[in-house]
Design a protein around this motif. Structure first.
Motif, PDB file in Angstrom:
ATOM      1  N   SER A   1     -13.932 -20.571  11.041  1.00 17.58           N
ATOM      2  CA  SER A   1     -15.036 -21.515  11.041  1.00 17.58           C
ATOM      3  C   SER A   1     -15.883 -21.298   9.799  1.00 17.58           C
ATOM      4  O   SER A   1     -16.004 -20.208   9.286  1.00 17.58           O
ATOM      5  CB  SER A   1     -15.872 -21.297  12.292  1.00 17.58           C
ATOM      6  N   SER A   2     -16.476 -22.370   9.295  1.00 16.42           N
ATOM      7  CA  SER A   2     -17.356 -22.280   8.138  1.00 16.42           C
ATOM      8  C   SER A   2     -18.616 -23.077   8.417  1.00 16.42           C
ATOM      9  O   SER A   2     -18.735 -23.759   9.423  1.00 16.42           O
ATOM     10  CB  SER A   2     -16.645 -22.810   6.890  1.00 16.42           C
ATOM     11  N   ASP A   3     -19.564 -22.996   7.502  1.00 15.41           N
ATOM     12  CA  ASP A   3     -20.796 -23.756   7.668  1.00 15.41           C
ATOM     13  C   ASP A   3     -20.619 -25.228   7.314  1.00 15.41           C
ATOM     14  O   ASP A   3     -21.440 -26.048   7.686  1.00 15.41           O
ATOM     15  CB  ASP A   3     -21.892 -23.174   6.782  1.00 15.41           C
ATOM     16  N   LEU A   4     -19.573 -25.563   6.562  1.00 19.96           N
ATOM     17  CA  LEU A   4     -19.363 -26.934   6.130  1.00 19.96           C
ATOM     18  C   LEU A   4     -18.151 -27.541   6.816  1.00 19.96           C
ATOM     19  O   LEU A   4     -17.166 -26.860   7.070  1.00 19.96           O
ATOM     20  CB  LEU A   4     -19.141 -26.978   4.617  1.00 19.96           C
ATOM     21  N   VAL A   5     -18.241 -28.809   7.109  1.00 12.89           N
ATOM     22  CA  VAL A   5     -17.111 -29.556   7.644  1.00 12.89           C
ATOM     23  C   VAL A   5     -16.802 -30.653   6.642  1.00 12.89           C
ATOM     24  O   VAL A   5     -17.668 -31.459   6.306  1.00 12.89           O
ATOM     25  CB  VAL A   5     -17.439 -30.176   9.019  1.00 12.89           C
ATOM     26  N   SER A  25     -23.681 -31.723  19.256  1.00 10.47           N
ATOM     27  CA  SER A  25     -24.131 -31.030  20.462  1.00 10.47           C
ATOM     28  C   SER A  25     -23.576 -29.620  20.436  1.00 10.47           C
ATOM     29  O   SER A  25     -22.612 -29.322  19.733  1.00 10.47           O
ATOM     30  CB  SER A  25     -23.678 -31.772  21.725  1.00 10.47           C
ATOM     31  N   VAL A  26     -24.207 -28.734  21.193  1.00 16.54           N
ATOM     32  CA  VAL A  26     -23.757 -27.351  21.234  1.00 16.54           C
ATOM     33  C   VAL A  26     -23.780 -26.865  22.678  1.00 16.54           C
ATOM     34  O   VAL A  26     -24.681 -27.200  23.447  1.00 16.54           O
ATOM     35  CB  VAL A  26     -24.612 -26.439  20.320  1.00 16.54           C
ATOM     36  N   ILE A  35     -18.509 -38.408  14.337  1.00 15.66           N
ATOM     37  CA  ILE A  35     -18.974 -39.514  13.506  1.00 15.66           C
ATOM     38  C   ILE A  35     -18.118 -40.718  13.856  1.00 15.66           C
ATOM     39  O   ILE A  35     -16.888 -40.618  13.899  1.00 15.66           O
ATOM     40  CB  ILE A  35     -18.843 -39.189  12.002  1.00 15.66           C
ATOM     41  N   VAL A  36     -18.753 -41.854  14.117  1.00 19.57           N
ATOM     42  CA  VAL A  36     -18.037 -43.081  14.460  1.00 19.57           C
ATOM     43  C   VAL A  36     -18.455 -44.167  13.476  1.00 19.57           C
ATOM     44  O   VAL A  36     -19.642 -44.457  13.330  1.00 19.57           O
ATOM     45  CB  VAL A  36     -18.351 -43.543  15.900  1.00 19.57           C
ATOM     46  N   SER A  45     -13.895 -36.384  14.959  1.00 19.74           N
ATOM     47  CA  SER A  45     -14.456 -35.408  15.898  1.00 19.74           C
ATOM     48  C   SER A  45     -13.908 -34.033  15.574  1.00 19.74           C
ATOM     49  O   SER A  45     -12.730 -33.902  15.213  1.00 19.74           O
ATOM     50  CB  SER A  45     -14.088 -35.752  17.343  1.00 19.74           C
ATOM     51  N   ILE A  46     -14.742 -33.023  15.723  1.00 17.50           N
ATOM     52  CA  ILE A  46     -14.296 -31.647  15.524  1.00 17.50           C
ATOM     53  C   ILE A  46     -15.199 -30.727  16.333  1.00 17.50           C
ATOM     54  O   ILE A  46     -16.385 -31.010  16.524  1.00 17.50           O
ATOM     55  CB  ILE A  46     -14.309 -31.266  14.019  1.00 17.50           C
ATOM     56  N   ASN A  47     -14.624 -29.654  16.829  1.00 16.28           N
ATOM     57  CA  ASN A  47     -15.382 -28.586  17.477  1.00 16.28           C
ATOM     58  C   ASN A  47     -15.357 -27.371  16.564  1.00 16.28           C
ATOM     59  O   ASN A  47     -14.291 -26.974  16.090  1.00 16.28           O
ATOM     60  CB  ASN A  47     -14.796 -28.223  18.836  1.00 16.28           C
ATOM     61  N   GLU A  48     -16.514 -26.806  16.309  1.00 20.40           N
ATOM     62  CA  GLU A  48     -16.642 -25.610  15.481  1.00 20.40           C
ATOM     63  C   GLU A  48     -17.231 -24.500  16.331  1.00 20.40           C
ATOM     64  O   GLU A  48     -18.201 -24.721  17.059  1.00 20.40           O
ATOM     65  CB  GLU A  48     -17.550 -25.870  14.271  1.00 20.40           C
ATOM     66  N   THR A  49     -16.668 -23.313  16.232  1.00 18.77           N
ATOM     67  CA  THR A  49     -17.136 -22.180  17.021  1.00 18.77           C
ATOM     68  C   THR A  49     -17.869 -21.188  16.131  1.00 18.77           C
ATOM     69  O   THR A  49     -17.426 -20.882  15.026  1.00 18.77           O
ATOM     70  CB  THR A  49     -15.946 -21.473  17.700  1.00 18.77           C
ATOM     71  N   THR A  50     -18.998 -20.709  16.628  1.00 17.72           N
ATOM     72  CA  THR A  50     -19.750 -19.674  15.931  1.00 17.72           C
ATOM     73  C   THR A  50     -20.360 -18.749  16.979  1.00 17.72           C
ATOM     74  O   THR A  50     -20.650 -19.178  18.095  1.00 17.72           O
ATOM     75  CB  THR A  50     -20.841 -20.262  15.010  1.00 17.72           C
ATOM     76  N   THR A  51     -20.539 -17.511  16.628  1.00 19.35           N
ATOM     77  CA  THR A  51     -21.106 -16.553  17.579  1.00 19.35           C
ATOM     78  C   THR A  51     -22.626 -16.564  17.575  1.00 19.35           C
ATOM     79  O   THR A  51     -23.242 -16.072  18.493  1.00 19.35           O
ATOM     80  CB  THR A  51     -20.625 -15.124  17.263  1.00 19.35           C
ATOM     81  N   ALA A  52     -23.232 -17.140  16.536  1.00 20.71           N
ATOM     82  CA  ALA A  52     -24.689 -17.128  16.446  1.00 20.71           C
ATOM     83  C   ALA A  52     -25.230 -18.464  15.942  1.00 20.71           C
ATOM     84  O   ALA A  52     -25.738 -18.550  14.831  1.00 20.71           O
ATOM     85  CB  ALA A  52     -25.139 -15.995  15.528  1.00 20.71           C
TER      86      ALA A  52
END
Length: 136
Positions: A1-5, A25-26, A35-36, A45-52
């Motif tokens: 995962s990164s900060d940019l999509v 949403s988180v 984005i539509v 659509s994409i799901n990004e995972t982050t621990t914080a």
């Protein structure tokens, strides 16, 4: 995962006058981005995972694009005349409201001493504003 999509402008084109909606949403550490473009008929659509996840701000933006080949640079801001952002809302702890319910402030796009784009005032309901192109 990164900060940019990153999304491909070839696969997901946006043209002047298009109607585009988006949501973020988180839940836990999973951010759902969508984005539509109802004019062009695509959905990203994409799901990004982050621990914080910070969860400290939300933005409604017009930006200058970054153009990359062997190196990257910021492109000139296209003359979009004006763009209306409507039906804006924010949700915190399950409560949804106008952006005036948060610490709202408008930010100009500047390059050096030149103003490139200027946000207008929020409508009385706090759910819409117009951003106006000023300069490239």
């Amino acid at each position: 995962s990164s900060d940019l999509v990153w999304i491909s402008p070839t696969s997901y084109p946006v043209l002047a006058g298009d109607s585009v909606s988006s949501s973020v949403s988180v839940s836990g550490g999973v951010w759902a981005l969508q984005i539509v473009n109802s004019t062009e008929g695509w959905t990203f659509s994409i799901n990004e995972t982050t621990t914080a996840p910070a969860q400290v701000s939300a933005e409604v933006v017009v930006e200058t694009p970054e153009v990359c080949s062997s190196t990257c640079s910021i492109a000139a801001l296209a003359d979009f005349h004006s763009v209306a952002f409507t039906n804006i809302s924010v949700s915190t702890n399950g409560v949804t409201g106008a952006i005036t319910a948060s610490n709202y402030f408008g930010v100009e796009i500047n390059r050096g001493s030149s103003t490139l784009a200027m946000p207008g005032y929020l409508n009385p309901a706090g759910t819409a504003f117009v951003d106006t192109w000023e300069n490239s």
